[in-house]
Design an enzyme around this catalytic site. Structure first.
Site, PDB file in Angstrom:
ATOM      1  N   LEU A   1      13.806   9.308  23.185  1.00  0.00           N
ATOM      2  CA  LEU A   1      13.747  10.510  22.844  1.00  0.00           C
ATOM      3  C   LEU A   1      13.497  10.445  21.372  1.00  0.00           C
ATOM      4  O   LEU A   1      14.446   9.794  20.345  1.00  0.00           O
ATOM      5  CB  LEU A   1      15.145  11.130  22.942  1.00  0.00           C
ATOM      6  CG  LEU A   1      15.598  11.025  24.483  1.00  0.00           C
ATOM      7  CD1 LEU A   1      17.092  11.808  24.472  1.00  0.00           C
ATOM      8  CD2 LEU A   1      14.872  11.637  25.606  1.00  0.00           C
TER       9      LEU A   1
ATOM     10  N   GLN B   1       7.515  17.555  23.605  1.00  0.00           N
ATOM     11  CA  GLN B   1       8.521  18.246  24.235  1.00  0.00           C
ATOM     12  C   GLN B   1       8.126  19.526  23.117  1.00  0.00           C
ATOM     13  O   GLN B   1       8.723  19.492  22.031  1.00  0.00           O
ATOM     14  CB  GLN B   1      10.022  17.915  23.995  1.00  0.00           C
ATOM     15  CG  GLN B   1      10.983  19.095  24.110  1.00  0.00           C
ATOM     16  CD  GLN B   1      12.466  18.245  23.939  1.00  0.00           C
ATOM     17  OE1 GLN B   1      12.545  16.976  23.414  1.00  0.00           O
ATOM     18  NE2 GLN B   1      13.309  18.729  24.499  1.00  0.00           N
TER      19      GLN B   1
ATOM     20  N   GLU C   1      30.855  16.662  25.401  1.00  0.00           N
ATOM     21  CA  GLU C   1      30.346  16.752  24.124  1.00  0.00           C
ATOM     22  C   GLU C   1      31.156  17.059  23.223  1.00  0.00           C
ATOM     23  O   GLU C   1      32.316  17.964  23.523  1.00  0.00           O
ATOM     24  CB  GLU C   1      29.142  17.768  23.930  1.00  0.00           C
ATOM     25  CG  GLU C   1      27.910  17.359  24.648  1.00  0.00           C
ATOM     26  CD  GLU C   1      27.200  16.086  24.226  1.00  0.00           C
ATOM     27  OE1 GLU C   1      27.396  15.748  23.010  1.00  0.00           O
ATOM     28  OE2 GLU C   1      26.721  15.370  25.072  1.00  0.00           O
TER      29      GLU C   1
ATOM     30  N   LYS D   1      -3.339 -12.170  -9.881  1.00  0.00           N
ATOM     31  CA  LYS D   1      -3.980 -11.087  -8.884  1.00  0.00           C
ATOM     32  C   LYS D   1      -5.334 -11.611  -8.149  1.00  0.00           C
ATOM     33  O   LYS D   1      -6.177 -12.055  -8.953  1.00  0.00           O
ATOM     34  CB  LYS D   1      -3.877  -9.887  -9.523  1.00  0.00           C
ATOM     35  CG  LYS D   1      -4.454  -8.891  -8.513  1.00  0.00           C
ATOM     36  CD  LYS D   1      -5.826  -8.235  -8.882  1.00  0.00           C
ATOM     37  CE  LYS D   1      -6.156  -7.165  -7.907  1.00  0.00           C
ATOM     38  NZ  LYS D   1      -7.742  -6.755  -8.226  1.00  0.00           N
TER      39      LYS D   1
ATOM     40  N   HIS E   1       2.511 -19.567 -19.706  1.00  0.00           N
ATOM     41  CA  HIS E   1       3.056 -18.546 -20.695  1.00  0.00           C
ATOM     42  C   HIS E   1       1.791 -17.547 -20.802  1.00  0.00           C
ATOM     43  O   HIS E   1       0.886 -17.330 -20.953  1.00  0.00           O
ATOM     44  CB  HIS E   1       3.190 -19.045 -22.089  1.00  0.00           C
ATOM     45  CG  HIS E   1       3.906 -20.363 -22.070  1.00  0.00           C
ATOM     46  ND1 HIS E   1       5.022 -20.672 -21.839  1.00  0.00           N
ATOM     47  CD2 HIS E   1       3.380 -21.672 -22.430  1.00  0.00           C
ATOM     48  CE1 HIS E   1       5.262 -21.867 -22.118  1.00  0.00           C
ATOM     49  NE2 HIS E   1       4.220 -22.610 -22.330  1.00  0.00           N
TER      50      HIS E   1
ATOM     51  N   ASN F   1     -11.633  -9.215 -16.377  1.00  0.00           N
ATOM     52  CA  ASN F   1     -12.419  -9.062 -15.033  1.00  0.00           C
ATOM     53  C   ASN F   1     -12.809  -7.723 -14.791  1.00  0.00           C
ATOM     54  O   ASN F   1     -13.687  -7.666 -13.818  1.00  0.00           O
ATOM     55  CB  ASN F   1     -11.538  -9.805 -13.952  1.00  0.00           C
ATOM     56  CG  ASN F   1     -10.273  -8.876 -13.881  1.00  0.00           C
ATOM     57  OD1 ASN F   1      -9.674  -8.183 -14.695  1.00  0.00           O
ATOM     58  ND2 ASN F   1      -9.998  -8.575 -12.492  1.00  0.00           N
ATOM     59  N   TYR F   2     -12.432  -6.690 -15.502  1.00  0.00           N
ATOM     60  CA  TYR F   2     -12.821  -5.320 -15.303  1.00  0.00           C
ATOM     61  C   TYR F   2     -13.856  -4.771 -16.195  1.00  0.00           C
ATOM     62  O   TYR F   2     -13.174  -4.725 -17.452  1.00  0.00           O
ATOM     63  CB  TYR F   2     -11.596  -4.499 -14.876  1.00  0.00           C
ATOM     64  CG  TYR F   2     -11.831  -3.109 -14.447  1.00  0.00           C
ATOM     65  CD1 TYR F   2     -12.824  -2.848 -13.369  1.00  0.00           C
ATOM     66  CD2 TYR F   2     -11.317  -1.954 -15.021  1.00  0.00           C
ATOM     67  CE1 TYR F   2     -12.858  -1.734 -13.034  1.00  0.00           C
ATOM     68  CE2 TYR F   2     -11.552  -0.608 -14.681  1.00  0.00           C
ATOM     69  CZ  TYR F   2     -12.400  -0.612 -13.546  1.00  0.00           C
ATOM     70  OH  TYR F   2     -12.646   0.668 -12.981  1.00  0.00           O
TER      71      TYR F   2
END
Length: 451
Positions: free
Chosen positions: A7, A73, A155, A347, A359, A382-383
């Site tokens: 359910l 439902q 209940e 990364k 370091h 790198n970019y």
């Protein structure tokens, strides 16, 4: 044969969230995923997920699981109404139906297996999982005769004061003889304060309904709000940590440690305080992890030390020392016997065996050979603002402090990069590379002052 129905149609307004209740995460997986996985060992003939609120989101979450059927439902008119929606999907089914709630995530497979066994052995029309709770507030009460056969389920909102004194509660987990259940489902009426179709009302129409107590009442804990979600997480964590301590793992200050149940640990691992292990993480024997570390979806080899570090989606081979304050991410791979030290971020890079990045360095999209020594403050640039470029560093190469390697660039074997250099051209093997202005000293110079 057993079919399983979960359910999962409700919104869960007490969560005060736009996310469907069953999709709230518990230890790395949603509530409904945990319920679904609890019945895997049963090997059900059919798995039916009853959906309603944000149906597409629930479908998307469960998409990786094979062999699932979704039953919509459209109006949430109670548990009985939800099960009525199954009739077209189980028209020729002659087995048993196991009904689970998508917000009861702590059930053990063994408990479900036991429930089904009792059901089949006694040839019951229905078998209900129950528990004796010290504080049963919020749960429906189960009333039985001397043979453990259920006479009534009420209940809580419909209980009298006397009925509320009964501490045997309905766990909301049922095993039904499906043909018998399907025959009586049309008799359900919404004649209660909520104007809902209660599945529990079928008890008065079925021949033999038996109650079975769960071994640990915490298994039936339902999630209705954020506090109950936090409580369930504590229960889950206690289970996981108890398992690993019995398996030969040392947890120092277990209350401050969290471990997902998807994590794998080898004997003689030591987990220090304030450490969190998540996802598909594997940690080898003899490791010391923490304090103050987060490792997620990563593989750690044997005899690795990790101190105040964050490692995600990466691999660290045996004998390495990581940290303090190191960050490995994005498929970083650290080969054996390396040292990755203070304030280093790596990364999508590979660091060869016995290399040191001790370091204040950033390595991105880089491939380092063996026995490389990366000096303090070395950066791979790198970019270029549009795309990322690779840096390759050969074996036995040393970079001086405060070096910048402007990618794309290849540094050969046995190279020394002078401190403070900005390297933007390839460097051949066995070379010293110096790329900086020559120092100039001006004799007799004084800074001007107001005096």
């Amino acid at each position: 044969m057993v079919a399983v129905a979960i359910l999962a149609a409700g919104r869960g307004t007490r969560m005060k969230s736009n996310l469907p209740k069953v999709l709230h995460p518990l230890g790395g997986r949603s509530l409904v995923e945990r319920v679904l996985e609890s019945c895997q060992l049963i090997n059900p003939e059919k798995r039916l997920i009853i959906i309603g609120y944000q149906a597409e989101a629930v479908k998307q979450t469960l998409e990786p699981y094979e062999g699932i059927e979704f039953v919509e439902q459209k109006e949430q008119l109670g548990t009985g109404h939800a099960i009525i929606q199954l009739i077209p999907y189980l028209q020729n089914f002659q087995g048993d139906l196991l009904v689970l709630n998508g917000d009861v995530p702590l059930l053990r497979s063994e408990s479900l297996h036991h429930l089904i066994e009792i059901h089949k052995t006694n040839q019951n029309s229905a078998t209900i999982l129950t528990a004796h709770l010290p504080h049963p507030k919020g749960y429906g009460r189960v009333f039985c005769d001397g043979n453990n056969l259920v006479t009534q389920i009420v209940e809580e909102r419909d209980c009298t004061d006397a009925q509320r004194q009964n501490k045997r509660v309905n766990g909301g987990i049922y095993c039904f003889n499906w043909p018998q259940l399907a025959e009586v489902l049309p008799k359900l009426k919404p004649d209660n304060d909520q104007q809902e179709y209660y599945l529990t009302d079928v008890v008065k129409y079925l021949n033999s309904v038996m109650a079975v107590d769960v071994e640990d009442y915490l298994e039936i804990s339902g999630i209705n709000d954020r506090k109950q979600l936090a409580t369930a997480y504590d229960i889950l964590q206690n289970r996981i940590k108890d398992y690993w301590m019995r398996a030969g793992v040392t947890l120092i200050d277990p209350d401050s440690i969290t471990i997902d149940d998807t994590v794998e640990l080898q004997p003689d691992v030591i987990i220090e305080p304030q450490t969190h292990l998540r996802g598909q993480t594997v940690i080898g024997s003899g490791c010391r992890i923490g304090p103050g570390s987060l490792i997620e979806n990563s593989k750690i080899g044997e005899n690795v030390t990790v101190l105040y570090a964050v490692i995600t989606d990466s691999e660290v081979e045996s004998g390495c020392r990581i940290g303090p304050y190191a960050h490995l991410r994005g498929e970083a791979k650290i080969k054996a016997s390396c040292r990755i030290g203070n304030f280093v971020e790596i990364k999508k890079s590979t660091v060869g065996e016995k290399s040191n990045v001790a370091h204040l360095s950033y390595l991105g999209d880089a491939t380092l050979g063996d026995k490389v020594n990366v000096g303090a403050g070395t950066i791979t640039a790198n970019y270029d603002g549009v795309k990322k470029h690779p840096t390759v560093i050969g074996n036995n190469t040393k970079t001086g402090a405060n070096s910048v390697l402007v990618a794309p660039v290849t540094i050969g074997n046995d190279v020394t990069i002078a401190a403070g250099s900005v390297i933007n051209k390839d460097v051949p093997d066995d070379s010293l590379a110096i790329a900086r202005e020559r120092q100039k000293n001006i004799s007799g110079w004084r800074m001007k002052t107001d005096d």
